[in-house]
Design an enzyme around this catalytic site. Structure first.
Site, PDB file in Angstrom:
ATOM      1  N   HIS A  53       0.853  -1.186   0.000  1.00 27.13           N
ATOM      2  CA  HIS A  53       0.000   0.000   0.000  1.00 27.13           C
ATOM      3  C   HIS A  53       0.891   1.239   0.000  1.00 27.13           C
ATOM      4  O   HIS A  53       2.029   1.201   0.498  1.00 27.13           O
ATOM      5  CB  HIS A  53      -0.876   0.016   1.248  1.00 27.13           C
ATOM      6  CG  HIS A  53      -1.925  -1.047   1.264  1.00 27.13           C
ATOM      7  ND1 HIS A  53      -3.039  -0.959   2.059  1.00 27.13           N
ATOM      8  CD2 HIS A  53      -2.043  -2.228   0.595  1.00 27.13           C
ATOM      9  CE1 HIS A  53      -3.793  -2.019   1.889  1.00 27.13           C
ATOM     10  NE2 HIS A  53      -3.204  -2.814   1.009  1.00 27.13           N
ATOM     11  N   GLU A  55       0.922   3.865   1.825  1.00 29.70           N
ATOM     12  CA  GLU A  55       1.387   4.262   3.150  1.00 29.70           C
ATOM     13  C   GLU A  55       2.546   3.394   3.621  1.00 29.70           C
ATOM     14  O   GLU A  55       3.533   3.903   4.166  1.00 29.70           O
ATOM     15  CB  GLU A  55       0.247   4.148   4.185  1.00 29.70           C
ATOM     16  CG  GLU A  55      -0.972   4.969   3.864  1.00 29.70           C
ATOM     17  CD  GLU A  55      -2.064   4.183   3.148  1.00 29.70           C
ATOM     18  OE1 GLU A  55      -3.250   4.407   3.455  1.00 29.70           O
ATOM     19  OE2 GLU A  55      -1.735   3.355   2.267  1.00 29.70           O
ATOM     20  N   CYS A  83      -6.346   1.810   5.746  1.00 24.84           N
ATOM     21  CA  CYS A  83      -6.943   0.554   6.209  1.00 24.84           C
ATOM     22  C   CYS A  83      -6.350   0.216   7.583  1.00 24.84           C
ATOM     23  O   CYS A  83      -5.468   0.920   8.086  1.00 24.84           O
ATOM     24  CB  CYS A  83      -6.654  -0.562   5.205  1.00 24.84           C
ATOM     25  SG  CYS A  83      -4.912  -1.049   5.149  1.00 24.84           S
ATOM     26  N   CYS A  86      -2.469  -0.267   7.546  1.00 23.73           N
ATOM     27  CA  CYS A  86      -1.724   0.984   7.416  1.00 23.73           C
ATOM     28  C   CYS A  86      -1.887   1.863   8.660  1.00 23.73           C
ATOM     29  O   CYS A  86      -0.924   2.475   9.125  1.00 23.73           O
ATOM     30  CB  CYS A  86      -2.165   1.727   6.171  1.00 23.73           C
ATOM     31  SG  CYS A  86      -1.736   0.848   4.644  1.00 23.73           S
TER      32      CYS A  86
END
Length: 156
Positions: A53, A55, A83, A86
């Site tokens: 992801h 992040e 999410c 993260c």
């Protein structure tokens, strides 16, 4: 004003993800002076890695670049609410502030579904600002998923 400027950088990363066929999410990390530390975007498909992801990639790069695992006095800008994975990583890395564009009603873990980043049971909480360039962030996501549905492209 700097929140909008930094979110525009994150949005540019999201556009790059979009052009690569990734879910268009971008992230930018800045220090307390507003100096850019690093930026990235989703690379899940490209790296065949469910944890790639935006992040997480930004945090990993910052750890290496700064030579430390604590990111005190740093702000993460991300186009979509993080999410749970993260959000947990932001807490563990001690990021001071989270700024995001659009809520995520399916996976959001900063305010929408869960509130990992401000859970009083955890030993660190983040300052959160939501809704920066919200319309632009939402429109890009909607465009991506509309195209995916119209082309019948399966989600991986």
């Amino acid at each position: 004003m700097s929140d909008e400027k930094n979110m525009r950088l994150a949005l540019a990363e999201a556009l790059q993800a979009y052009s690569e066929g990734e879910v268009p999410i971008g992230a930018v990390l800045v220090d307390e002076s507003g100096i850019l530390i690093c930026k990235n975007h989703n690379r899940i498909e490209q790296l065949d890695d469910a944890t790639a992801h935006a992040e997480i990639l930004v945090l990993r790069e910052a750890f290496q670049k700064l030579g430390r695992r604590r990111l005190k006095n740093c702000t993460l800008y991300v186009t979509v609410e993080p999410c749970a994975m993260c959000a947990g990583a932001l807490v563990l890395s001690r990021v001071e502030r989270l700024v995001y564009g659009v809520y995520d009603s399916k996976f959001g873990a900063a305010e929408s579904i869960f509130n990992v980043v401000n859970n009083p049971a955890l030993n660190h909480q983040l300052k959160v600002t939501a809704g920066i360039l919200e319309n632009e962030c939402r429109e890009l996501l909607q465009k991506f998923f509309l195209e995916r549905r119209n082309k019948k492209i399966p989600a991986h």
